[in-house]
Scaffold this motif. Sequence first.
Motif, short mmCIF file in Angstrom:
data_model
loop_
_atom_site.label_atom_id
_atom_site.label_comp_id
_atom_site.label_asym_id
_atom_site.label_seq_id
_atom_site.Cartn_x
_atom_site.Cartn_y
_atom_site.Cartn_z
N ASP A 253 44.37 33.68 47.08
CA ASP A 253 43.51 33.80 48.27
C ASP A 253 42.71 35.10 48.22
O ASP A 253 41.51 35.12 48.54
N MET A 254 43.39 36.19 47.84
CA MET A 254 42.73 37.49 47.82
C MET A 254 41.62 37.54 46.77
O MET A 254 40.54 38.08 47.03
N LEU A 255 41.87 36.95 45.61
CA LEU A 255 40.84 36.91 44.57
C LEU A 255 39.61 36.15 45.06
O LEU A 255 38.47 36.61 44.89
N ALA A 256 39.84 35.00 45.68
CA ALA A 256 38.71 34.20 46.16
C ALA A 256 37.93 34.93 47.25
O ALA A 256 36.69 34.96 47.24
N ALA A 257 38.65 35.56 48.18
CA ALA A 257 37.98 36.29 49.27
C ALA A 257 37.22 37.49 48.73
O ALA A 257 36.10 37.78 49.20
N ALA A 258 37.79 38.20 47.76
CA ALA A 258 37.11 39.35 47.17
C ALA A 258 35.84 38.91 46.44
O ALA A 258 34.79 39.56 46.55
N GLY A 259 35.92 37.80 45.72
CA GLY A 259 34.74 37.30 45.02
C GLY A 259 33.62 36.97 45.97
O GLY A 259 32.45 37.31 45.73
N ARG A 260 33.96 36.31 47.09
CA ARG A 260 32.93 35.97 48.08
C ARG A 260 32.32 37.22 48.69
O ARG A 260 31.09 37.31 48.87
N ALA A 261 33.17 38.20 49.01
CA ALA A 261 32.66 39.43 49.64
C ALA A 261 31.75 40.20 48.71
O ALA A 261 30.72 40.75 49.13
N VAL A 262 32.10 40.25 47.42
CA VAL A 262 31.24 40.95 46.45
C VAL A 262 29.94 40.18 46.23
O VAL A 262 28.87 40.78 46.09
N ASP A 263 30.03 38.86 46.22
CA ASP A 263 28.81 38.04 46.09
C ASP A 263 27.82 38.32 47.21
O ASP A 263 26.60 38.25 47.02
N GLU A 264 28.34 38.63 48.39
CA GLU A 264 27.49 38.89 49.56
C GLU A 264 26.81 40.26 49.49
O GLU A 264 25.93 40.56 50.30
N ILE A 268 30.71 49.51 46.98
CA ILE A 268 31.98 50.13 46.61
C ILE A 268 33.10 49.14 46.89
O ILE A 268 33.17 48.56 47.99
N PHE A 269 33.99 48.96 45.90
CA PHE A 269 35.14 48.06 46.05
C PHE A 269 36.40 48.90 45.90
O PHE A 269 36.62 49.55 44.87
N ASP A 304 44.26 38.89 38.43
CA ASP A 304 44.08 40.30 38.76
C ASP A 304 42.75 40.48 39.49
O ASP A 304 41.68 40.45 38.87
N THR A 305 42.82 40.65 40.80
CA THR A 305 41.60 40.76 41.61
C THR A 305 40.74 41.94 41.19
O THR A 305 39.52 41.81 40.98
N LEU A 306 41.35 43.12 41.06
CA LEU A 306 40.58 44.32 40.74
C LEU A 306 39.93 44.22 39.38
O LEU A 306 38.74 44.54 39.22
N ALA A 307 40.68 43.78 38.35
CA ALA A 307 40.12 43.67 37.01
C ALA A 307 38.99 42.65 36.98
O ALA A 307 37.99 42.84 36.27
N THR A 308 39.14 41.57 37.75
CA THR A 308 38.10 40.54 37.78
C THR A 308 36.81 41.09 38.37
O THR A 308 35.71 40.86 37.85
N VAL A 309 36.92 41.83 39.49
CA VAL A 309 35.73 42.41 40.11
C VAL A 309 35.11 43.46 39.19
O VAL A 309 33.88 43.51 39.01
N ALA A 310 35.93 44.30 38.57
CA ALA A 310 35.41 45.37 37.70
C ALA A 310 34.73 44.82 36.46
O ALA A 310 33.88 45.49 35.87
N ALA A 311 35.10 43.60 36.04
CA ALA A 311 34.53 43.02 34.82
C ALA A 311 33.21 42.30 35.08
O ALA A 311 32.55 41.86 34.13
N ASP A 314 27.62 42.52 37.63
CA ASP A 314 27.09 43.25 38.79
C ASP A 314 28.20 44.03 39.50
O ASP A 314 28.17 44.20 40.72
N ALA A 315 29.16 44.53 38.73
CA ALA A 315 30.32 45.18 39.32
C ALA A 315 29.92 46.36 40.20
O ALA A 315 29.09 47.19 39.81
N PRO A 316 30.51 46.47 41.39
CA PRO A 316 30.28 47.65 42.23
C PRO A 316 31.06 48.83 41.68
O PRO A 316 31.74 48.73 40.64
N TYR A 317 31.00 49.95 42.37
CA TYR A 317 31.82 51.12 42.03
C TYR A 317 33.25 50.78 42.41
O TYR A 317 33.58 50.62 43.60
N CYS A 318 34.14 50.63 41.41
CA CYS A 318 35.48 50.09 41.65
C CYS A 318 36.53 51.20 41.66
O CYS A 318 36.63 52.00 40.72
N VAL A 319 37.31 51.22 42.74
CA VAL A 319 38.38 52.19 42.92
C VAL A 319 39.70 51.45 43.03
O VAL A 319 39.84 50.55 43.87
#
Length: 412
Positions: A253-264, A268-269, A304-311, A314-319
């Motif tokens: 659930d968290m991975l899917a929600a994070a993907g949608r939020a970053v798409d929008e 900074i993530f 892995d939500t964080l690794a997926t977003v960082a990869a 169009d990756a944001p600044y990932c913390v």
Amino acid sequence: MAQKRILLGVTGGIAAYKSAELVRLLKKSGHAVRVVLTRGAEAFVTPLTFQALSGEPVRTSLLDPEAESGMGHIELAKWADQVVIAPASADFIARLANGLADDLLTTLCCATEAPIAVAPAMNQAMWRNTRTQRNVRLLAEDPQVTLWGPDQGEQACGDTGPGRMLEPQVLADLVNGGGDGVLTGKRVVITAGPTREPIDPVRYITNHSSGKMGYALAAAARAAGARVVLISGPVSLAAPAGVEVRPVTTAEDMLAAAGRAVDEGCDIFIAAAAVADYRPGAVAEQKIKKSADDMTLALVRNPDTLATVAAREDAPYCVGFAAETTEVARYATDKMVRKKLAMIIANDVSQPGIGFNSDNNAVTVFWPGGQRSLGPAAKQVLAADLVQLIAERSSQGRDGAAPATQSNKDQP
């Protein structure tokens, strides 16, 4: 730190006694402070107390003939660089949200062009009341207004829950750093809390994360001017005012929600959630009955939500966050490199009194070529410091040079 002219409004509530300490802390930081008391506040504290601490006359009435001979309320409204209302009662929040100007403090808030920070303080039932929450939403939509808090915990009436005013030191730190608009115009996505991975309809795998650090970061980022989306696992925390909360349960659930939020759109993530590394390979449709001395669960690895977003391209600044119990620096920096993060915040959760389920924390922040230690401190204070640091570092880019103003605590 730039000195500011702070107009402190104090409304009627038992937390008004803490406002005297806030004045002392703001003066200690070099700010000029003037105080306005509502009629309700005068039932709890006296003007003389605040006059002695601030060194300035205290205003209590809109219709004061002497002060208003020179349009004193307009002069005060123009004088302020920052307006802070602490405590802000449910009554005051209702009047401010609806644009009333029926006493000196609400009139000042209507007349000033300075940013207004509101620190709610009330009983937990009053805070949760649908009408109060409607007024809070109105204020959250006002670009001039920022809500600081409320905190949660034991209350003067004996109840426990959200509604406590943030402590004076937390508010002073927000004035000094966390509320200066360093993230104005930025969109920040934060994950917080644990995930729950179901075993059967009544059991699940989870961890000790309370979500307090992620929620504190969300409040601090909002106070710093960001538009914040908070993706939250199951927690028992009140939603930070002005923050959009998207609840989730499992790691998937968290991975899917994070993907949608970053798409929008995401600048900074910040991945503060404690996401379960593994989940049961199969979820029983019915409750598993106790029938043997031993039970074996087959687990599969979670995404892995964080690794997926960082990869992402169009990756944001990932913390990221690293909660470790040994060799904190080595494991944290390895995680930063392996997941291609811009920054990682590490803490030793084996230390008593910090980390999981605690109101306090102490961390070391790593980025390519540098590090900084913060705390121990209350998580709200630490969050304001972290937001300031993330804003500094993200403005330099993933691999930019350290800012010229960096703290002498920084280490190469």
